[in-house]
Design an enzyme around this catalytic site. Sequence first.
Site, PDB file in Angstrom:
ATOM      1  N   HIS A 184       0.628  -1.105   0.058  1.00  0.00           N
ATOM      2  CA  HIS A 184      -0.040  -0.100  -0.052  1.00  0.00           C
ATOM      3  C   HIS A 184       0.831   1.231   0.040  1.00  0.00           C
ATOM      4  CE1 HIS A 184       1.003   0.837   4.218  1.00  0.00           C
ATOM      5  NE2 HIS A 184       0.981  -0.540   4.598  1.00  0.00           N
ATOM      6  N   ARG A 214      -6.006   0.845   3.566  1.00  0.00           N
ATOM      7  CA  ARG A 214      -5.049   1.393   2.999  1.00  0.00           C
ATOM      8  C   ARG A 214      -4.494   0.518   1.869  1.00  0.00           C
ATOM      9  NH1 ARG A 214      -3.231  -0.432   8.228  1.00  0.00           N
ATOM     10  NH2 ARG A 214      -1.509  -1.877   8.308  1.00  0.00           N
ATOM     11  N   GLU A 229      -1.873  -7.069   7.183  1.00  0.00           N
ATOM     12  CA  GLU A 229      -0.517  -6.674   7.820  1.00  0.00           C
ATOM     13  C   GLU A 229      -0.541  -7.739   9.022  1.00  0.00           C
ATOM     14  OE1 GLU A 229       2.951  -4.281   7.472  1.00  0.00           O
ATOM     15  OE2 GLU A 229       2.394  -6.530   7.597  1.00  0.00           O
ATOM     16  N   HIS A 265       0.490  -5.590   2.234  1.00  0.00           N
ATOM     17  CA  HIS A 265       1.173  -5.034   3.384  1.00  0.00           C
ATOM     18  C   HIS A 265       2.813  -5.214   3.285  1.00  0.00           C
ATOM     19  CE1 HIS A 265      -2.577  -3.532   4.936  1.00  0.00           C
ATOM     20  NE2 HIS A 265      -3.009  -4.513   4.471  1.00  0.00           N
TER      21      HIS A 265
HETATM   22  O1  LIG Z   1       2.389  -2.176  10.262  1.00  0.00           O
HETATM   23  C1  LIG Z   1       3.420  -1.369  10.171  1.00  0.00           C
HETATM   24  O2  LIG Z   1       3.793  -0.393  11.242  1.00  0.00           O
HETATM   25  C2  LIG Z   1       4.125  -1.072   8.808  1.00  0.00           C
HETATM   26  O3  LIG Z   1       3.215  -1.484   7.938  1.00  0.00           O
HETATM   27  C3  LIG Z   1       5.325  -1.909   8.639  1.00  0.00           C
HETATM   28  O4  LIG Z   1       5.902  -1.941   9.679  1.00  0.00           O
HETATM   29  P1  LIG Z   1       7.207  -2.610   9.576  1.00  0.00           P
HETATM   30  O5  LIG Z   1       8.220  -1.963   8.444  1.00  0.00           O
HETATM   31  O6  LIG Z   1       7.812  -1.863  10.985  1.00  0.00           O
HETATM   32  O7  LIG Z   1       7.332  -3.996   9.445  1.00  0.00           O
END
Ligand SMILES: O=C(O)[C@H](O)COP(=O)(O)O
Length: 345
Positions: free
Chosen positions: A100, A149, A203, A273
Amino acid sequence: MSATAFHQAIGTLQSHGYFINSGFQQENGNTSLQLISKGFRVDIGLSRRGSYCSRERSYVVAQASSSQTSVFNPVSSPSNTTTTDSRKKSNEAALILIRHGESLWNEKNLFTGCVDVPLTKKGVEEAIEAGKRISNIPVDLIYTSALIRAQMTAMLAMTEHRRKKVPIIMHDESEQAKSWSQIFSEETKKQCIPVITAWQLNERMYGELQGLNKQETADRYGKEQVHEWRRSYDIPPPNGESLEMCAERAVAYFKEHIEPQLVSGKNVMIAAHGNSLRSIIMYLDKLTSQEVISLELSTGIPMLYIFKEGKFMRRGSPVGPAEAGVYAYTKSLALYRQRLDEMFQ
Ligand SMILES: O=C(O)[C@H](O)COP(=O)(O)O
């Protein structure tokens, strides 16, 4: 765009089995890649983490390597009806993965996980830019997570697609939802692309980190510990999912629901994600739990795979924060692109 970046692009194309006959030409001080064309057009989209070089559209003498000799008969018209047979013959299908665009919590550097936040204005622009880069690649089906998102990214990207088909989110959460969202025109249906939302593509659930500031968390628990929670394969954040646990749902869903569509020749886009896609790419690229630690995905940068004879061939992706990702079509996709040009001059 620098000559180095283009050399990198050519090198990557060649490493994917393309023979490139290319030349450089100096133009107004900028080096631009002028490839003598005899045949196909290749979009060389170089992207660096978080930003884009300008997209160069160049004609390429791209004699695909022998591994791609079986070219499926070009889409006689980019509409669905005539592609089924040709897809079967080629058993080649395109798979596009897009993380996203930037979300409001990405902007605030907060751990997001399964909290359902929308895109920022920049994230909207990233989604639209991503759409421009995939505008000539066939998409028959779209999968997104259940989070807004990812859904916003898919729908915004498709506003740029040259086929101008309408992506429609399928509602089958109840019999009533299914019956109330029916389309009663076969012609209209042909101009639609089903969008399937699946929580399995959400995610990773970041547990007790959700909503915390990433920098403050690193200050509190230490940089190494936070990097381990964010990037390791089997170490979960407090009361959250490890990448391995995320893979157990995301890759399982991919294998059960998405891969069969690719096998049947359907071209698929997945908007999801950073971590749910990392787990899927780990499966596609057969990465080890060590290798996946260094896999980073920027927001809104599309990655193209070709599924052919049961194998996934990576065609272009930002393989790392600094490295440029190169977007190279196969011969058949280039032919599809050519048909689009002819039909939508
Ligand atoms: O969920 C989150 O904070 C981001 O989408 C991905 O986070 P990360 O790059 O810390 O895994």
